[in-house]
Write a protein that holds these residues in place. Structure first.
Motif, PDB file in Angstrom:
ATOM      1  N   ASN A 125      39.663  35.830  41.748  1.00 35.47           N
ATOM      2  CA  ASN A 125      41.126  35.827  41.556  1.00 35.47           C
ATOM      3  C   ASN A 125      41.745  36.403  42.928  1.00 35.47           C
ATOM      4  O   ASN A 125      43.073  36.410  42.926  1.00 35.47           O
ATOM      5  CB  ASN A 125      41.506  36.347  40.273  1.00 35.47           C
ATOM      6  CG  ASN A 125      41.236  35.585  39.251  1.00 35.47           C
ATOM      7  OD1 ASN A 125      41.045  34.483  39.358  1.00 35.47           O
ATOM      8  ND2 ASN A 125      41.271  36.322  38.050  1.00 35.47           N
ATOM      9  N   THR A 126      40.996  37.275  43.637  1.00 34.19           N
ATOM     10  CA  THR A 126      41.603  37.884  44.904  1.00 34.19           C
ATOM     11  C   THR A 126      41.907  36.804  45.932  1.00 34.19           C
ATOM     12  O   THR A 126      41.115  36.102  46.310  1.00 34.19           O
ATOM     13  CB  THR A 126      40.518  38.979  45.254  1.00 34.19           C
ATOM     14  OG1 THR A 126      40.140  39.904  44.395  1.00 34.19           O
ATOM     15  CG2 THR A 126      41.055  39.570  46.623  1.00 34.19           C
ATOM     16  N   PRO A 127      43.265  36.971  46.227  1.00 35.48           N
ATOM     17  CA  PRO A 127      43.583  35.944  47.581  1.00 35.48           C
ATOM     18  C   PRO A 127      42.765  36.310  48.805  1.00 35.48           C
ATOM     19  O   PRO A 127      42.726  37.420  48.994  1.00 35.48           O
ATOM     20  CB  PRO A 127      44.922  36.149  47.701  1.00 35.48           C
ATOM     21  CG  PRO A 127      45.386  37.413  46.677  1.00 35.48           C
ATOM     22  CD  PRO A 127      44.132  37.780  46.043  1.00 35.48           C
ATOM     23  N   ARG A 128      42.449  35.386  49.523  1.00 35.07           N
ATOM     24  CA  ARG A 128      41.623  35.549  50.882  1.00 35.07           C
ATOM     25  C   ARG A 128      42.645  35.286  52.042  1.00 35.07           C
ATOM     26  O   ARG A 128      43.332  34.555  52.218  1.00 35.07           O
ATOM     27  CB  ARG A 128      40.359  34.509  50.910  1.00 35.07           C
ATOM     28  CG  ARG A 128      39.562  35.250  49.824  1.00 35.07           C
ATOM     29  CD  ARG A 128      38.187  34.273  49.828  1.00 35.07           C
ATOM     30  NE  ARG A 128      37.396  34.455  48.736  1.00 35.07           N
ATOM     31  CZ  ARG A 128      37.729  34.689  47.324  1.00 35.07           C
ATOM     32  NH1 ARG A 128      38.756  34.443  46.989  1.00 35.07           N
ATOM     33  NH2 ARG A 128      36.533  34.767  46.622  1.00 35.07           N
TER      34      ARG A 128
END
Length: 75
Positions: free
Chosen positions: A72-75
C-alpha cells in the motif's frame, strides 16, 4: 476481509514456516559438524541445541501487516 489480505496472510504464514525450518536446519547442520569434530578429536558428545520457537500467530499476522503496508506504500 479482503481476499488479497487473506492471500498475504497465507504468504506470511508460509514465509514464517520456511524461516523456522531453515533456522532449525541450520542449527542441526551446525550441530552435526561440531559433533563430528568433537567426537573425532576428543571423543566427546555435543548436546543438541535448543530448537527455535515455532512462529506464533502474532508473528504471522505481523508479517502479513508488513506485506500489506509494503504493497500500500506509494512508490
Amino acid at each position: 476481509m479482503n481476499p488479497t489480505n487473506l492471500e498475504l496472510l497465507r504468504l506470511a504464514k508460509e514465509l514464517a514456516y520456511s524461516d523456522y525450518n531453515n533456522r532449525k536446519s541450520e542449527l542441526h547442520n551446525q550441530w552435526l559438524a561440531e559433533s563430528d569434530i568433537a567426537w573425532k578429536k576428543h571423543r566427546l558428545k555435543v548436546s543438541y541445541p535448543p530448537i527455535p520457537p515455532f512462529p506464533s500467530e502474532a508473528e504471522i499476522v505481523n508479517r502479513a501487516l508488513n506485506l500489506i503496508n509494503f504493497l500500500n506504500t506509494p512508490r
